[in-house]
Design an enzyme around this catalytic site. Structure first.
Site, PDB file in Angstrom:
ATOM      1  N   HIS A   1       0.855  -1.196   0.000  1.00 35.96           N
ATOM      2  CA  HIS A   1       0.000   0.000   0.000  1.00 35.96           C
ATOM      3  C   HIS A   1       0.883   1.235   0.000  1.00 35.96           C
ATOM      4  CE1 HIS A   1      -2.361   3.159   2.277  1.00 35.96           C
ATOM      5  NE2 HIS A   1      -3.177   2.876   1.286  1.00 35.96           N
ATOM      6  N   ASN A   2       0.478   2.254  -0.792  1.00 33.80           N
ATOM      7  CA  ASN A   2       1.251   3.502  -0.862  1.00 33.80           C
ATOM      8  C   ASN A   2       2.745   3.213  -0.987  1.00 33.80           C
ATOM      9  OD1 ASN A   2      -1.088   4.970  -0.661  1.00 33.80           O
ATOM     10  ND2 ASN A   2      -0.750   5.671   1.430  1.00 33.80           N
TER      11      ASN A   2
ATOM     12  N   GLU B   1       1.330  -0.067  -5.402  1.00 31.02           N
ATOM     13  CA  GLU B   1       0.349   0.997  -5.619  1.00 31.02           C
ATOM     14  C   GLU B   1       1.037   2.261  -6.106  1.00 31.02           C
ATOM     15  OE1 GLU B   1      -3.479   2.997  -3.378  1.00 31.02           O
ATOM     16  OE2 GLU B   1      -1.749   2.439  -2.156  1.00 31.02           O
TER      17      GLU B   1
ATOM     18  N   ASP C   1      -0.079   6.245  -6.725  1.00 28.96           N
ATOM     19  CA  ASP C   1      -1.052   7.343  -6.646  1.00 28.96           C
ATOM     20  C   ASP C   1      -0.640   8.422  -7.638  1.00 28.96           C
ATOM     21  OD1 ASP C   1      -2.011   5.837  -4.596  1.00 28.96           O
ATOM     22  OD2 ASP C   1      -2.076   7.448  -3.115  1.00 28.96           O
TER      23      ASP C   1
ATOM     24  N   HIS D   1       1.161  11.302  -2.063  1.00 29.18           N
ATOM     25  CA  HIS D   1      -0.080  11.124  -1.312  1.00 29.18           C
ATOM     26  C   HIS D   1      -0.868  12.424  -1.394  1.00 29.18           C
ATOM     27  CE1 HIS D   1      -2.245   9.568   2.510  1.00 29.18           C
ATOM     28  NE2 HIS D   1      -2.668   8.946   1.438  1.00 29.18           N
TER      29      HIS D   1
ATOM     30  N   GLU E   1      -3.993   4.410  -8.384  1.00 27.48           N
ATOM     31  CA  GLU E   1      -5.012   5.306  -7.828  1.00 27.48           C
ATOM     32  C   GLU E   1      -4.910   6.566  -8.660  1.00 27.48           C
ATOM     33  OE1 GLU E   1      -6.081   7.669  -3.774  1.00 27.48           O
ATOM     34  OE2 GLU E   1      -5.318   5.635  -3.546  1.00 27.48           O
TER      35      GLU E   1
END
Length: 663
Positions: A205-206, A235, A237, A250, A284
């Site tokens: 994640h992230n 991931e 973003d 983020h 994302e």
């Protein structure tokens, strides 16, 4: 995983109590070797002692020559203890005492003497008997014994006689062959030809973050580190950046930014270092259509043939392909405009002609992340227009990027019923940890039925601004494939993830148990008693070896204790611990036995934790090791220890006896 339980001895036949052995017994064993040991030992050390005494550097040099693993802190203390004149030099006998203290551990000497007919050597027949009775090598014969003698016995005369001395026996017992983790599980042994949804997949994640999620740096190292550790789903973003180049960070926070292009370059470089099996890039996506087109261009230009751009047979799939079919392929997980059938029909067209926008909107999969972004943005008093806010929620999908989404099209999760009725096999869902926990508590069997059919990603709640992690086990219990954790945060939860994915050669893919793959599965993690091949597990914690010094001590002193944790379905969750051994991190002895009933061994992980009890308020962590229960060898085994950061602490280890059988 199948086990030949029927051939195992009964509980009454197992001898758990290893007798204590004193210094005299060790001396008897050594002296009984006579010329075999003495001649060999003197030949090894003679050159260094030509001048009579040696310093600590030459001591370390000799230990290396003997291939003895050591911790410098422990050796330095033992050296100082034997340097009675405080001259910085020791004699030949002093070195021999250090050698014996580090290598000739009493518990190993006891095992050796119990199988040696003459207390001098193990014949090949003696060694074969030991392998069968103690190490559960039920088919071990003298040929197997001779192969071990040839590999581990350092004394040529004994080796030529097909005999093993205490020197060879100790080296064998400390080798990987006597490690707790099964050697065969360090290779790919599972069938990799089932659909992707039938596997647990190591997920991050992230991935771009290496610290917290508010002001921490975004860094390419996050991707390189995760991929090297076997992660197969990372991931990204994505947000609009300057000069038409998308950036990764983020959103709505003060985390630093890196370019999407550089991220893809790093992924291409490290993609298949740890595993040849497919990687999923979970986007994302908050970018405008023009910058989405730029993303697609970078994916095509950099990943080239590695990028999955069409189905295997150019037809709409009725089930997902297998990891084997997708070897060395990179999949894009993103919202898809239109259907996969539309994409395949357009496959003959040139990519540069596919840049029109669609009316479909891309809604963020990570809804909790979005709420966090808004919360953090407010806390940091960052102003943003209503237009930008709306843009952060819904973005039109550029067709060029949509065309690259083949087997992993994101679909918003509505309900289990909605997915069963409308969702395609190539569509996946992302579910936040809080919503996922509620679904598990209320509808666990339906959750299992869902993950049997569809890839499901779980991600941390948005309030975890410190990049902490949730417990992944409860989501593995219902078959969730992509249980995404913050790899940058050392913690118990990451220990579980790393331990789980040690299995199957560290490929990042673990075949789910059969009861989590069947379409008619009725598995309920809250109702498992006597249904899923329960086992009785017995673990004896015998001793420790050169444990890491405590952070609370300036010397190598510690009051170590060992905790055994079982992580699995709720009925199997438990923790037990030994007593603490005062002031001994070099060679503590516990000889404590624990017995457990494990209802669902296929899902259980075992975590060994070594702590120092010297602290007043809380124990100090010294090391740990986590692995799947069914990846444990039976018999006398050593447990390697790793640090909070996952760094091997060799030679620090535990010596244990493990036995389990089906009830």
């Amino acid at each position: 995983m199948e086990e030949n339980y029927n051939a195992d001895p009964t509980l009454e036949e197992i001898q758990f109590d290893t007798p204590e052995i004193d210094e005299h017994t060790v001396n008897v064993v050594e002296s009984s070797l006579n010329s075999l040991f003495y001649t060999w030992f003197m030949d090894m050390i003679y050159d260094e002692f030509r001048e009579g005494k040696i310093n600590v550097d030459k001591t370390l040099k000799l230990l290396n020559k003997f291939e003895v693993s050591y911790d410098y802190v422990h050796v330095k203390k033992v050296f100082k203890k034997n340097d009675k004149q405080k001259s910085g030099l020791i004699t030949m006998e002093d070195f021999r005492a250090i050698y014996r203290m580090l290598l000739h551990r009493p518990e190993l000497v006891e095992l050796f003497t119990s199988y040696s007919a003459n207390k001098k050597v193990l014949s090949s027949a003696n060694l074969a008997e030991f392998l069968r009775k103690e190490q559960f090598e039920l088919n071990a014969n003298e040929g197997r014994a001779v192969s071990l003698i040839n590999r581990y016995e350092p004394i040529p005369e004994a080796r030529s006689q097909k005999e093993m001395t205490i020197e060879g026996f100790i080296r064998y017992m400390l080798s990987e062959e006597c490690g707790l983790f099964k050697m065969e599980n360090k290779t790919i042994y599972q069938d990799m030809n089932f659909p992707l949804c039938d596997y647990f997949i190591s997920s991050s994640h992230n991935t771009y973050l290496i610290q917290d999620q508010l002001i921490g740096p975004s860094h390419l190292w996050g991707y390189a580190n995760s991929l090297r550790r076997g992660c197969r789903c990372v991931e990204i973003d994505c947000w609009d950046g300057p000069n038409g180049e998308p950036v990764v960070y983020h959103g709505h926070t003060l985390t630093s930014k890196i370019t999407f292009k550089n991220v893809i370059n790093v992924i291409e470089k490290h993609a298949f270092e740890a595993s040849d099996y497919p990687i999923i890039l979970s986007l994302e996506n908050h970018c405008s259509p023009p910058q989405q087109e730029r993303m697609a261009a970078h994916l095509l230009d950099i990943l080239r043939d590695s990028l999955c751009t069409t189905t295997i047979d150019n037809a709409v799939p009725t089930e997902l392909p297998s990891p084997e079919q997708l070897k060395l392929k990179i999949l894009i997980k993103n919202k898809k405009a239109g259907s996969l059938q539309d994409t395949l029909q357009r496959r003959g067209q040139k990519y540069q002609g596919l840049t029109e926008e669609t009316e479909d909107t891309l809604e963020s999969d990570d809804e909790d992340d979005e709420s966090t972004g808004r919360m953090v943005k407010k806390a940091l008093i960052r102003k943003q227009s209503k237009k930008d806010k709306d843009k952060g929620h819904k973005v039109k999908v550029a067709l060029l990027l949509s065309e690259l989404v083949i087997y992993t099209a994101s679909r918003k999760f509505v309900s289990f019923e909605d997915s069963k009725e409308k969702q395609k096999c190539y569509q996946n869902n992302s579910i936040g940890e809080v919503k996922g926990q509620k679904l598990i508590s209320r509808r666990a069997p339906d959750f299992v039925s869902h993950t049997v059919r569809f890839l499901t990603r779980i991600y941390p709640k948005g309030t975890r601004t410190d990049s902490s992690n949730y417990d992944p086990q409860e989501f593995w219990n219902v078959g969730s494939q992509l249980v995404a954790l913050n790899f940058q945060t050392p913690c118990e939860q990451m220990d579980l993830l790393i331990g789980k994915f040690l299995d199957n050669g560290g490929t990042g893919y673990i075949l789910k148990p059969e009861f989590l793959r069947r379409r008619d599965s009725a598995f309920d993690p809250f109702n498992v008693t006597d249904r899923y091949n329960p086992i009785t597990l017995t673990i004896k914690i015998i001793s420790g070896c050169q444990l890491p010094p405590s952070n609370l001590s300036k010397s190598n002193k510690a009051d170590p204790l060992v905790k055994i944790e079982i992580h699995g379905v709720p009925a199997d969750m438990t923790k037990r611990q030994t007593s603490a051994i005062k002031n001994n991190a070099l060679n503590p002895r516990w000889n404590e036995t624990f017995t457990f009933t494990v209802q669902v061994p296929d899902l259980a992980l075992i975590r060994f934790v070594v702590e120092d009890q010297m602290a007043v308020l809380a124990n100090d962590f010294l090391g740990q090791f986590t692995l799947p229960l069914l990846s444990m060898n039976k018999g006398y085994r050593h447990v390697p220890l790793v640090s909070k950061l996952g760094v091997t602490l060799k030679p620090a280890s535990l010596f244990v006896y493990v036995w389990y059988f089906q009830q």
